[in-house]
Design a protein around this motif. Sequence first.
Motif, PDB file in Angstrom:
ATOM      1  N   PRO A   1       1.609  18.212   6.959  1.00 18.80           N
ATOM      2  CA  PRO A   1       2.166  18.610   5.891  1.00 18.80           C
ATOM      3  C   PRO A   1       3.295  19.472   5.923  1.00 18.80           C
ATOM      4  N   VAL A   2       4.503  19.404   4.936  1.00 17.16           N
ATOM      5  CA  VAL A   2       5.186  20.515   4.889  1.00 17.16           C
ATOM      6  C   VAL A   2       4.792  21.396   3.882  1.00 17.16           C
ATOM      7  N   ARG A   3       4.944  22.670   4.222  1.00  9.70           N
ATOM      8  CA  ARG A   3       4.280  23.628   3.258  1.00  9.70           C
ATOM      9  C   ARG A   3       5.547  24.479   2.799  1.00  9.70           C
TER      10      ARG A   3
ATOM     11  N   ARG B   1       5.591  -6.900  -0.879  1.00  9.52           N
ATOM     12  CA  ARG B   1       6.435  -6.372  -2.237  1.00  9.52           C
ATOM     13  C   ARG B   1       7.424  -7.550  -2.553  1.00  9.52           C
ATOM     14  N   ASN B   2       7.580  -7.614  -3.753  1.00  7.26           N
ATOM     15  CA  ASN B   2       8.728  -8.562  -4.378  1.00  7.26           C
ATOM     16  C   ASN B   2      10.166  -8.269  -3.444  1.00  7.26           C
ATOM     17  N   PHE B   3      10.624  -9.375  -3.148  1.00  6.66           N
ATOM     18  CA  PHE B   3      12.152  -9.291  -2.741  1.00  6.66           C
ATOM     19  C   PHE B   3      12.978 -10.054  -3.872  1.00  6.66           C
TER      20      PHE B   3
ATOM     21  N   ALA C   1       2.984   5.123  -2.185  1.00  6.01           N
ATOM     22  CA  ALA C   1       3.678   3.997  -2.861  1.00  6.01           C
ATOM     23  C   ALA C   1       4.033   3.176  -2.166  1.00  6.01           C
ATOM     24  N   SER C   2       3.827   3.141  -0.604  1.00  3.80           N
ATOM     25  CA  SER C   2       4.274   2.098   0.145  1.00  3.80           C
ATOM     26  C   SER C   2       3.338   1.247   0.714  1.00  3.80           C
ATOM     27  N   HIS C   3       2.058   1.425   0.575  1.00  2.00           N
ATOM     28  CA  HIS C   3       0.928   0.771   1.463  1.00  2.00           C
ATOM     29  C   HIS C   3       0.778  -0.740   0.735  1.00  2.00           C
TER      30      HIS C   3
ATOM     31  N   PHE D   1      11.204  -0.947  -3.211  1.00  2.00           N
ATOM     32  CA  PHE D   1      10.984  -1.350  -1.945  1.00  2.00           C
ATOM     33  C   PHE D   1      11.905  -2.344  -1.405  1.00  2.00           C
ATOM     34  N   LYS D   2      12.384  -3.269  -2.084  1.00  2.00           N
ATOM     35  CA  LYS D   2      13.285  -4.422  -1.753  1.00  2.00           C
ATOM     36  C   LYS D   2      14.681  -3.581  -1.193  1.00  2.00           C
ATOM     37  N   PHE D   3      14.822  -2.506  -1.702  1.00  2.00           N
ATOM     38  CA  PHE D   3      16.344  -1.815  -1.251  1.00  2.00           C
ATOM     39  C   PHE D   3      16.032  -0.984  -0.115  1.00  2.00           C
TER      40      PHE D   3
ATOM     41  N   SER E   1      -4.675   0.376  -5.849  1.00  2.00           N
ATOM     42  CA  SER E   1      -4.242   1.500  -6.603  1.00  2.00           C
ATOM     43  C   SER E   1      -3.068   2.377  -5.879  1.00  2.00           C
ATOM     44  N   CYS E   2      -2.112   2.460  -6.663  1.00  2.00           N
ATOM     45  CA  CYS E   2      -0.717   2.901  -5.958  1.00  2.00           C
ATOM     46  C   CYS E   2       0.241   3.925  -6.966  1.00  2.00           C
ATOM     47  N   THR E   3       0.714   4.675  -6.400  1.00  2.00           N
ATOM     48  CA  THR E   3       1.821   5.462  -7.307  1.00  2.00           C
ATOM     49  C   THR E   3       3.304   4.868  -7.721  1.00  2.00           C
TER      50      THR E   3
ATOM     51  N   LEU F   1       8.200  14.184   9.075  1.00  2.00           N
ATOM     52  CA  LEU F   1       7.105  14.984   8.723  1.00  2.00           C
ATOM     53  C   LEU F   1       6.117  14.162   7.662  1.00  2.00           C
ATOM     54  N   GLU F   2       5.155  13.510   8.063  1.00  2.00           N
ATOM     55  CA  GLU F   2       4.437  12.826   6.935  1.00  2.00           C
ATOM     56  C   GLU F   2       2.966  13.892   6.919  1.00  2.00           C
ATOM     57  N   GLN F   3       2.471  14.052   5.764  1.00  2.00           N
ATOM     58  CA  GLN F   3       1.198  14.882   5.350  1.00  2.00           C
ATOM     59  C   GLN F   3       0.163  14.087   5.953  1.00  2.00           C
TER      60      GLN F   3
ATOM     61  N   GLY G   1       0.107   4.852   8.117  1.00  2.00           N
ATOM     62  CA  GLY G   1      -0.669   3.676   7.277  1.00  2.00           C
ATOM     63  C   GLY G   1      -1.650   4.155   6.154  1.00  2.00           C
ATOM     64  N   HIS G   2      -1.563   5.304   5.600  1.00  2.00           N
ATOM     65  CA  HIS G   2      -2.430   5.828   4.743  1.00  2.00           C
ATOM     66  C   HIS G   2      -2.107   5.001   3.198  1.00  2.00           C
ATOM     67  N   LYS G   3      -3.188   4.894   2.567  1.00  2.00           N
ATOM     68  CA  LYS G   3      -3.197   4.181   1.037  1.00  2.00           C
ATOM     69  C   LYS G   3      -3.095   5.100  -0.274  1.00  2.00           C
TER      70      LYS G   3
HETATM   71  C1  LIG Z   1       1.665  -1.227  -7.066  1.00  2.00           C
HETATM   72  C2  LIG Z   1       2.978  -1.380  -6.630  1.00  2.00           C
HETATM   73  C3  LIG Z   1       3.911  -2.350  -6.496  1.00  2.00           C
HETATM   74  C4  LIG Z   1       4.985  -2.380  -6.356  1.00  2.00           C
HETATM   75  N1  LIG Z   1       5.711  -3.464  -6.108  1.00  2.00           N
HETATM   76  C5  LIG Z   1       7.177  -3.764  -5.846  1.00  2.00           C
HETATM   77  C6  LIG Z   1       7.773  -4.765  -5.657  1.00  2.00           C
HETATM   78  O1  LIG Z   1       7.085  -5.988  -5.789  1.00  2.00           O
HETATM   79  N2  LIG Z   1       9.051  -4.652  -5.164  1.00  2.00           N
HETATM   80  C7  LIG Z   1       9.750  -3.486  -4.910  1.00  2.00           C
HETATM   81  O2  LIG Z   1      10.868  -3.787  -4.590  1.00  2.00           O
HETATM   82  N3  LIG Z   1       9.101  -2.292  -5.078  1.00  2.00           N
HETATM   83  C8  LIG Z   1       7.845  -2.486  -5.541  1.00  2.00           C
HETATM   84  N4  LIG Z   1       7.083  -1.114  -5.524  1.00  2.00           N
HETATM   85  C9  LIG Z   1       7.704   0.158  -5.446  1.00  2.00           C
HETATM   86  C10 LIG Z   1       7.794   0.743  -3.815  1.00  2.00           C
HETATM   87  O3  LIG Z   1       6.768   0.210  -3.269  1.00  2.00           O
HETATM   88  C11 LIG Z   1       8.235   1.995  -4.018  1.00  2.00           C
HETATM   89  O4  LIG Z   1       9.711   2.114  -4.653  1.00  2.00           O
HETATM   90  C12 LIG Z   1       8.372   2.681  -2.438  1.00  2.00           C
HETATM   91  O5  LIG Z   1       7.317   2.301  -1.717  1.00  2.00           O
HETATM   92  C13 LIG Z   1       8.676   4.060  -2.538  1.00  2.00           C
HETATM   93  O6  LIG Z   1       8.522   4.604  -1.391  1.00  2.00           O
HETATM   94  P1  LIG Z   1       8.857   6.132  -0.933  1.00  2.00           P
HETATM   95  O7  LIG Z   1       8.835   6.502   0.418  1.00  2.00           O
HETATM   96  O8  LIG Z   1       9.618   6.765  -2.233  1.00  2.00           O
HETATM   97  O9  LIG Z   1       7.087   6.888  -1.632  1.00  2.00           O
HETATM   98  P2  LIG Z   1       5.778   6.982  -0.784  1.00  2.00           P
HETATM   99  O10 LIG Z   1       5.536   5.461   0.112  1.00  2.00           O
HETATM  100  O11 LIG Z   1       4.916   7.413  -1.711  1.00  2.00           O
HETATM  101  O12 LIG Z   1       6.358   8.097   0.523  1.00  2.00           O
HETATM  102  C14 LIG Z   1       6.266   9.327   0.123  1.00  2.00           C
HETATM  103  C15 LIG Z   1       5.439  10.227   1.232  1.00  2.00           C
HETATM  104  O13 LIG Z   1       6.035  11.363   1.297  1.00  2.00           O
HETATM  105  C16 LIG Z   1       4.834  12.088   1.873  1.00  2.00           C
HETATM  106  N5  LIG Z   1       4.775  13.649   1.522  1.00  2.00           N
HETATM  107  C17 LIG Z   1       4.453  13.852   0.094  1.00  2.00           C
HETATM  108  N6  LIG Z   1       4.485  15.493   0.051  1.00  2.00           N
HETATM  109  C18 LIG Z   1       4.636  15.819   1.620  1.00  2.00           C
HETATM  110  C19 LIG Z   1       4.540  17.036   2.331  1.00  2.00           C
HETATM  111  N7  LIG Z   1       4.525  18.184   1.710  1.00  2.00           N
HETATM  112  N8  LIG Z   1       4.793  17.014   3.679  1.00  2.00           N
HETATM  113  C20 LIG Z   1       4.903  15.725   4.199  1.00  2.00           C
HETATM  114  N9  LIG Z   1       4.765  14.555   3.680  1.00  2.00           N
HETATM  115  C21 LIG Z   1       4.596  14.642   2.370  1.00  2.00           C
HETATM  116  C22 LIG Z   1       3.369  11.243   1.097  1.00  2.00           C
HETATM  117  O14 LIG Z   1       2.185  11.417   1.802  1.00  2.00           O
HETATM  118  C23 LIG Z   1       4.053   9.904   1.346  1.00  2.00           C
HETATM  119  O15 LIG Z   1       3.612   9.165   2.357  1.00  2.00           O
HETATM  120  C24 LIG Z   1       5.893  -1.184  -5.949  1.00  2.00           C
HETATM  121  C25 LIG Z   1       5.242  -0.080  -6.014  1.00  2.00           C
HETATM  122  C26 LIG Z   1       3.719   0.099  -6.263  1.00  2.00           C
HETATM  123  C27 LIG Z   1       2.844   1.383  -6.280  1.00  2.00           C
END
Ligand SMILES: Cc1cc2nc3c(=O)[nH]c(=O)nc-3n(C[C@H](O)[C@H](O)[C@H](O)COP(=O)(O)OP(=O)(O)OC[C@H]3O[C@@H](n4cnc5c(N)ncnc54)[C@H](O)[C@@H]3O)c2cc1C
Length: 367
Positions: A165-167, A48-50, A42-44, A340-342, A310-312, A31-33, A37-39
């Motif tokens: 969204p999960v509520r 990403r560096n490997f 943290a994953s858009h 991301f690499k992992f 812009s990214c978190t 379930l994705e809120q 492909g949203h931005k």
């Molecule tokens: C600028 C930047 C550069 C980076 N560079 C590197 C790099 O070079 N090499 C590397 O290894 N890593 C890199 N990273 C780190 C890597 O991108 C992140 O560690 C990884 O993308 C995290 O993934 P995630 O799934 O935890 O987070 P996210 O992609 O943020 O996924 C979490 C998801 O949960 C969803 N969500 C939240 N609340 C709810 C809800 N209530 N209901 C449903 N869905 C919900 C959100 O909408 C989101 O889509 C970088 C990160 C950034 C920001």
Amino acid sequence: MNVDVVVVGGGAMGSAAAWQVARSGKSVVLLEQFEEGHKIGASHGATRNFNTAYAEADYLDLLAESRNLWDELAEETGTQLLDLVGLANHGNVAKLRTVREAHEERGIESHFLSAAEAAERWQGMNFRGDVLFVPGSGRVRAAEALRALRAAAEARGARFEYSTPVRGIRVLGPDSVLVETDRSRFTARRVVVTAGAWTNRVLDGLAALPPLVVTQEQPAHFTPLQDSLDWPSFNHNPDPDDPRDAYWYSPVYGMLTPGEGIKAGWHGVGPVMDPDARTFQPEPKQLDALVRYAREWLPGVDPASAVPISCTYTTTPNEDFVLDGFGPLVVGAGFSGHGFKFTPAIGRVLADIADGGLAPARFAAAR
Ligand SMILES: Cc1cc2nc3c(=O)[nH]c(=O)nc-3n(C[C@H](O)[C@H](O)[C@H](O)COP(=O)(O)OP(=O)(O)OC[C@H]3O[C@@H](n4cnc5c(N)ncnc54)[C@H](O)[C@@H]3O)c2cc1C
């Protein structure tokens, strides 16, 4: 609806967990809120560096597994997900020597080049000291990886629901959890929470995690001056106590993003922000300093051409990930800008925890 596993969050980690759970033959709904492909998380973005320049055994283990799983996913989906253009690590050479020692122990190929040799090889970059080059590193095609994870998981029966969204999450028993959305209710044996910057909001106190700090990060793409220049991925640490690096906010990472330019960014120093109240605007002083960095260290780009992203980041105090279970809840969080690499191996660890397995102690929540 009853399923074996519900995954909350369709970023890199949730998508990988869904793939691995589906691979183990269990039913899974992700379930994705937001829309696909949203931005907003943290994953858009395309790249990403490997980077394999880690000295810690736990991370080198996870990387070795990831490398194999990226290849398996590429084969399963008929895609290419890694561009192994090599990675140039420079600055703070003493730290790089410990990485080289760890590589030596594991038979990972890496070698030092002098600054002059590196500058000769990569004419778009400047170097001050020895450079640790790791040929087996490079880039992950991040956007394609997310699509491939979804395709591979769905091919094995997983269901991905976007804009859902999960509520609420309610633990009903040791093997039973209720997950509520605006339209439906799911009862599952396990819930995997990979909600990135929203982790604490989604868990709402159901699990005790280390502090998670959410920041808005702002790397930028710079236009290369010539298309013919060869670019490795790179990581650049400031030299300790060198006054010339005093304006740096943090180490710099970077890579070529085909069609967008050379990405460079500070690591984990963006403004702390509520993920639901983001500005999506770059902090001007940090951007100015990044442009100065490009002018001084990336002679192959136009420093005036910065296009910020812009990214978190969701960061733990020591930047170690949280991969742990809490009864029927499994949490993957705190990827601290280097997860991301992992991704595929983290998916495997989370699926294992959902199946009663344990993550390496380094990633336990109680640390
Ligand atoms: C600028 C930047 C550069 C980076 N560079 C590197 C790099 O070079 N090499 C590397 O290894 N890593 C890199 N990273 C780190 C890597 O991108 C992140 O560690 C990884 O993308 C995290 O993934 P995630 O799934 O935890 O987070 P996210 O992609 O943020 O996924 C979490 C998801 O949960 C969803 N969500 C939240 N609340 C709810 C809800 N209530 N209901 C449903 N869905 C919900 C959100 O909408 C989101 O889509 C970088 C990160 C950034 C920001």
